[in-house]
Design an enzyme around this catalytic site. Sequence first.
Site, short mmCIF file in Angstrom:
data_model
loop_
_atom_site.label_atom_id
_atom_site.label_comp_id
_atom_site.label_asym_id
_atom_site.label_seq_id
_atom_site.Cartn_x
_atom_site.Cartn_y
_atom_site.Cartn_z
N ARG A 47 0.84 -1.21 0.00
CA ARG A 47 0.00 0.00 0.00
C ARG A 47 0.87 1.26 0.00
NH1 ARG A 47 -4.48 0.75 4.63
NH2 ARG A 47 -2.63 1.15 5.88
N LYS B 89 -2.56 7.04 1.26
CA LYS B 89 -2.27 7.32 2.67
C LYS B 89 -1.17 8.37 2.70
CE LYS B 89 -1.95 4.77 7.00
NZ LYS B 89 -2.91 5.52 7.76
N GLU C 239 -15.78 7.09 6.32
CA GLU C 239 -15.00 6.38 7.34
C GLU C 239 -14.93 7.28 8.57
OE1 GLU C 239 -10.93 5.78 6.01
OE2 GLU C 239 -10.88 7.73 5.05
N1 PXG Z 1 -8.87 5.33 7.52
C1 PXG Z 1 -7.93 6.26 7.78
C2 PXG Z 1 -8.14 7.66 7.35
C3 PXG Z 1 -6.74 5.87 8.42
O1 PXG Z 1 -5.79 6.78 8.67
C4 PXG Z 1 -7.59 3.60 8.57
C5 PXG Z 1 -8.72 4.04 7.91
C6 PXG Z 1 -7.43 2.16 8.92
O2 PXG Z 1 -6.51 1.52 8.03
P1 PXG Z 1 -5.62 0.28 8.49
O3 PXG Z 1 -4.88 -0.14 7.25
O4 PXG Z 1 -4.73 0.78 9.58
O5 PXG Z 1 -6.54 -0.77 8.96
C7 PXG Z 1 -6.56 4.53 8.82
C8 PXG Z 1 -5.30 4.10 9.50
C9 PXG Z 1 -2.62 6.94 14.17
C10 PXG Z 1 -2.86 5.81 13.27
O6 PXG Z 1 -1.46 7.13 14.55
C11 PXG Z 1 -3.88 5.88 12.35
C12 PXG Z 1 -4.06 4.80 11.47
C13 PXG Z 1 -3.30 3.69 11.53
C14 PXG Z 1 -2.28 3.63 12.48
C15 PXG Z 1 -2.06 4.71 13.35
O7 PXG Z 1 -3.56 7.67 14.52
N2 PXG Z 1 -5.03 4.97 10.56
#
Ligand code: PXG
Length: 289
Positions: free
Chosen positions: A50, A149, A182
């Site tokens: 990703r 991301k 989301e």
């Molecule tokens: N949507 C958004 C906007 C994110 O930033 C997710 C969904 C979930 O994706 P994953 O692949 O992690 O299942 C994210 C991920 C943090 C932090 O430090 C945020 C995320 C992941 C890890 C840490 O706030 N967000």
Amino acid sequence: MKVFLSDKLVDEKDAVVSVFDHGLLYGDGVFEGIRAYNGRVFLVDEHIDRLYDSAKAIALNIPMTKTEMSQAVVKTCKANEISDGYVRLVITRGKGTLGLNPYLCKKAEVIIIAATIQLYPQELYDTGLKIVTAGTVRNHPEALNPRIKSLNYLNNVMAKIEAINAGCLESLMLNHKGEVAEASGDNVFAVKNGVLTTPLSSCGALEGLTRSKVMELAREAGYEVHEGVMARYDLYVADEVFLTGTAAEIISVVDIDKRSIGNGKPGKITNELSALYAAYARSEGTLIQ
Ligand code: PXG
């Protein structure tokens, strides 16, 4: 703490980047948040795929191969004796000039930090989260596609500010059409009559890796799972709602905009999936050695 910077591990105090780095000047870069469980880096290949896709989408050349990147992640965990932890992998456009032109940045910067994270207090995993809908609309996909991301998280930060101002820890984001996208940093699922639904990524959701894994585990456990177009109404009237994310893992939502969800307590299917995910996460991954 040792931090991986550019191409090697350095002491935390030496882990500094230029004030001319476009990651800082323009939020120009991409990142991943990865978990380590039980001495293994969880879903490392999926995160790295990703990361490279996000980089491709913003025409950013990462100066390392995917194999070198996953080795660097493992090496950084090992150097910091991380067994259960959190890895923040950041690629910035690198050092450039005071102007947008990314092509004047000679080399992308690679940063890997291995530490720990606790997104929500532990008791909220037992009682569930209360969330509100943010007025800040999720980025339009043709402006900045939410599947990227990127380091530009202002859209999410503004939604997070709204959550905190409303006395909540998380907010729900809608897209420009008013459809559910989301949460500010997690994906969202609804459970109704035993069927799981989560917004399509084209509705403005990051294709979360936790989301994918939960869909897979739910199907294996015999549940019907859909990706679809969802309205807030679908969440208000759901039996259960939960959020998924690498840092959040699986957390129940028991109140949205002062509508109590289901019986106002974490639901049975949420708890079941949470246990399946926890067991899976502790059994899989690339060994830190
Ligand atoms: N949507 C958004 C906007 C994110 O930033 C997710 C969904 C979930 O994706 P994953 O692949 O992690 O299942 C994210 C991920 C943090 C932090 O430090 C945020 C995320 C992941 C890890 C840490 O706030 N967000």
